[in-house]
Design a protein around this motif. Structure first.
Motif, PDB file in Angstrom:
ATOM      1  N   MET A 147      38.356 102.587  35.749  1.00  0.00           N
ATOM      2  CA  MET A 147      38.802 101.910  36.947  1.00  0.00           C
ATOM      3  C   MET A 147      38.071 100.583  37.117  1.00  0.00           C
ATOM      4  O   MET A 147      38.674  99.593  37.543  1.00  0.00           O
ATOM      5  CB  MET A 147      38.584 102.831  38.149  1.00  0.00           C
ATOM      6  CG  MET A 147      39.141 102.291  39.406  1.00  0.00           C
ATOM      7  SD  MET A 147      40.922 102.082  39.241  1.00  0.00           S
ATOM      8  CE  MET A 147      41.375 101.812  40.885  1.00  0.00           C
ATOM      9  N   ALA A 148      36.798 100.552  36.775  1.00  0.00           N
ATOM     10  CA  ALA A 148      36.025  99.318  36.908  1.00  0.00           C
ATOM     11  C   ALA A 148      36.617  98.207  36.043  1.00  0.00           C
ATOM     12  O   ALA A 148      36.664  97.054  36.467  1.00  0.00           O
ATOM     13  CB  ALA A 148      34.565  99.561  36.538  1.00  0.00           C
ATOM     14  N   LEU A 149      37.082  98.555  34.854  1.00  0.00           N
ATOM     15  CA  LEU A 149      37.696  97.556  33.976  1.00  0.00           C
ATOM     16  C   LEU A 149      38.913  96.926  34.651  1.00  0.00           C
ATOM     17  O   LEU A 149      39.064  95.714  34.659  1.00  0.00           O
ATOM     18  CB  LEU A 149      38.098  98.191  32.648  1.00  0.00           C
ATOM     19  CG  LEU A 149      38.883  97.278  31.696  1.00  0.00           C
ATOM     20  CD1 LEU A 149      38.002  96.132  31.219  1.00  0.00           C
ATOM     21  CD2 LEU A 149      39.435  98.057  30.545  1.00  0.00           C
ATOM     22  N   LEU A 150      39.779  97.754  35.225  1.00  0.00           N
ATOM     23  CA  LEU A 150      40.973  97.237  35.894  1.00  0.00           C
ATOM     24  C   LEU A 150      40.612  96.367  37.096  1.00  0.00           C
ATOM     25  O   LEU A 150      41.248  95.346  37.346  1.00  0.00           O
ATOM     26  CB  LEU A 150      41.874  98.381  36.336  1.00  0.00           C
ATOM     27  CG  LEU A 150      42.588  99.137  35.226  1.00  0.00           C
ATOM     28  CD1 LEU A 150      43.374 100.305  35.795  1.00  0.00           C
ATOM     29  CD2 LEU A 150      43.494  98.208  34.447  1.00  0.00           C
ATOM     30  N   GLN A 151      39.613  96.755  37.833  1.00  0.00           N
ATOM     31  CA  GLN A 151      39.204  95.993  39.015  1.00  0.00           C
ATOM     32  C   GLN A 151      38.635  94.632  38.646  1.00  0.00           C
ATOM     33  O   GLN A 151      38.714  93.698  39.432  1.00  0.00           O
ATOM     34  CB  GLN A 151      38.188  96.774  39.831  1.00  0.00           C
ATOM     35  CG  GLN A 151      38.794  97.969  40.529  1.00  0.00           C
ATOM     36  CD  GLN A 151      37.764  98.818  41.248  1.00  0.00           C
ATOM     37  OE1 GLN A 151      36.610  98.891  40.846  1.00  0.00           O
ATOM     38  NE2 GLN A 151      38.201  99.482  42.304  1.00  0.00           N
ATOM     39  N   ASN A 152      38.119  94.500  37.453  1.00  0.00           N
ATOM     40  CA  ASN A 152      37.486  93.248  37.048  1.00  0.00           C
ATOM     41  C   ASN A 152      38.383  92.335  36.210  1.00  0.00           C
ATOM     42  O   ASN A 152      37.985  91.226  35.879  1.00  0.00           O
ATOM     43  CB  ASN A 152      36.193  93.538  36.283  1.00  0.00           C
ATOM     44  CG  ASN A 152      35.137  94.130  37.187  1.00  0.00           C
ATOM     45  OD1 ASN A 152      35.001  93.732  38.337  1.00  0.00           O
ATOM     46  ND2 ASN A 152      34.404  95.095  36.675  1.00  0.00           N
ATOM     47  N   LEU A 153      39.584  92.797  35.857  1.00  0.00           N
ATOM     48  CA  LEU A 153      40.489  91.958  35.073  1.00  0.00           C
ATOM     49  C   LEU A 153      41.122  90.895  35.977  1.00  0.00           C
ATOM     50  O   LEU A 153      41.697  91.226  37.008  1.00  0.00           O
ATOM     51  CB  LEU A 153      41.609  92.795  34.465  1.00  0.00           C
ATOM     52  CG  LEU A 153      41.358  93.411  33.116  1.00  0.00           C
ATOM     53  CD1 LEU A 153      42.538  94.280  32.702  1.00  0.00           C
ATOM     54  CD2 LEU A 153      41.097  92.372  32.060  1.00  0.00           C
ATOM     55  N   PRO A 154      41.041  89.635  35.597  1.00  0.00           N
ATOM     56  CA  PRO A 154      41.714  88.594  36.385  1.00  0.00           C
ATOM     57  C   PRO A 154      43.232  88.770  36.315  1.00  0.00           C
ATOM     58  O   PRO A 154      43.785  89.174  35.290  1.00  0.00           O
ATOM     59  CB  PRO A 154      41.296  87.293  35.697  1.00  0.00           C
ATOM     60  CG  PRO A 154      40.113  87.647  34.855  1.00  0.00           C
ATOM     61  CD  PRO A 154      40.250  89.098  34.504  1.00  0.00           C
ATOM     62  N   ALA A 155      43.910  88.455  37.402  1.00  0.00           N
ATOM     63  CA  ALA A 155      45.361  88.633  37.485  1.00  0.00           C
ATOM     64  C   ALA A 155      46.090  87.874  36.383  1.00  0.00           C
ATOM     65  O   ALA A 155      47.056  88.382  35.806  1.00  0.00           O
ATOM     66  CB  ALA A 155      45.857  88.191  38.852  1.00  0.00           C
ATOM     67  N   LEU A 156      45.665  86.657  36.068  1.00  0.00           N
ATOM     68  CA  LEU A 156      46.357  85.880  35.039  1.00  0.00           C
ATOM     69  C   LEU A 156      46.240  86.521  33.662  1.00  0.00           C
ATOM     70  O   LEU A 156      47.167  86.444  32.863  1.00  0.00           O
ATOM     71  CB  LEU A 156      45.838  84.446  35.002  1.00  0.00           C
ATOM     72  CG  LEU A 156      46.224  83.584  36.205  1.00  0.00           C
ATOM     73  CD1 LEU A 156      45.628  82.185  36.075  1.00  0.00           C
ATOM     74  CD2 LEU A 156      47.729  83.514  36.372  1.00  0.00           C
ATOM     75  N   VAL A 157      45.136  87.170  33.392  1.00  0.00           N
ATOM     76  CA  VAL A 157      44.977  87.868  32.117  1.00  0.00           C
ATOM     77  C   VAL A 157      45.960  89.026  32.052  1.00  0.00           C
ATOM     78  O   VAL A 157      46.632  89.237  31.038  1.00  0.00           O
ATOM     79  CB  VAL A 157      43.516  88.361  31.942  1.00  0.00           C
ATOM     80  CG1 VAL A 157      43.394  89.289  30.741  1.00  0.00           C
ATOM     81  CG2 VAL A 157      42.570  87.182  31.806  1.00  0.00           C
ATOM     82  N   VAL A 158      46.074  89.774  33.135  1.00  0.00           N
ATOM     83  CA  VAL A 158      47.004  90.902  33.177  1.00  0.00           C
ATOM     84  C   VAL A 158      48.439  90.410  33.015  1.00  0.00           C
ATOM     85  O   VAL A 158      49.207  90.947  32.220  1.00  0.00           O
ATOM     86  CB  VAL A 158      46.848  91.693  34.492  1.00  0.00           C
ATOM     87  CG1 VAL A 158      47.932  92.760  34.631  1.00  0.00           C
ATOM     88  CG2 VAL A 158      45.470  92.329  34.564  1.00  0.00           C
TER      89      VAL A 158
END
Length: 120
Positions: A1-12
């Protein structure tokens, strides 16, 4: 979950395997992922330097780009490929749902080949 919370929106958004486009009220393309670029035969850099109207074929003029995208949500739209051909795609509703959002962000499903096959 921490990985998802730290991914910038543009990267996703860039990593999405489906075409994604974000535009501003004035018609500026704010973001296009590489899947969108491939669908219309352009680099993402080229797309970011084009006006919204340069990507779409036969959309009404006069209204804001965000309003046009909202009005065509869920419908087939005609996009201009770099080679001059028309790409037919279903455009999603904007992921930004508030009525006063100055940006629209939509995904696209390329239906060109399917529509050709259905016509035969």
């Amino acid at each position: 979950m921490a990985l998802l919370q730290n991914l910038p929106a543009l990267v996703v958004l860039e990593r999405f395997p489906v075409p994604v486009l974000a535009i501003a009220e004035a018609g500026t393309i704010l973001f296009a992922n590489s899947a969108f670029g491939e669908m219309v035969g352009r680099s993402t850099e080229d797309l970011m330097n084009m006006p919204f109207a340069g990507v779409f074929h036969e959309l009404p003029a006069g209204a804001s780009a965000v309003s046009v995208m909202r009005a065509h949500a869920g419908l087939l739209v005609a996009l201009m490929h770099h080679d001059g051909s028309v790409v037919r795609a279903r455009m999603s509703k904007s992921a930004l749902l508030r009525g006063d959002d100055p940006v629209a962000l939509a995904t696209f499903q390329d239906l060109t080949e399917q529509l050709w096959a259905d016509e035969l």
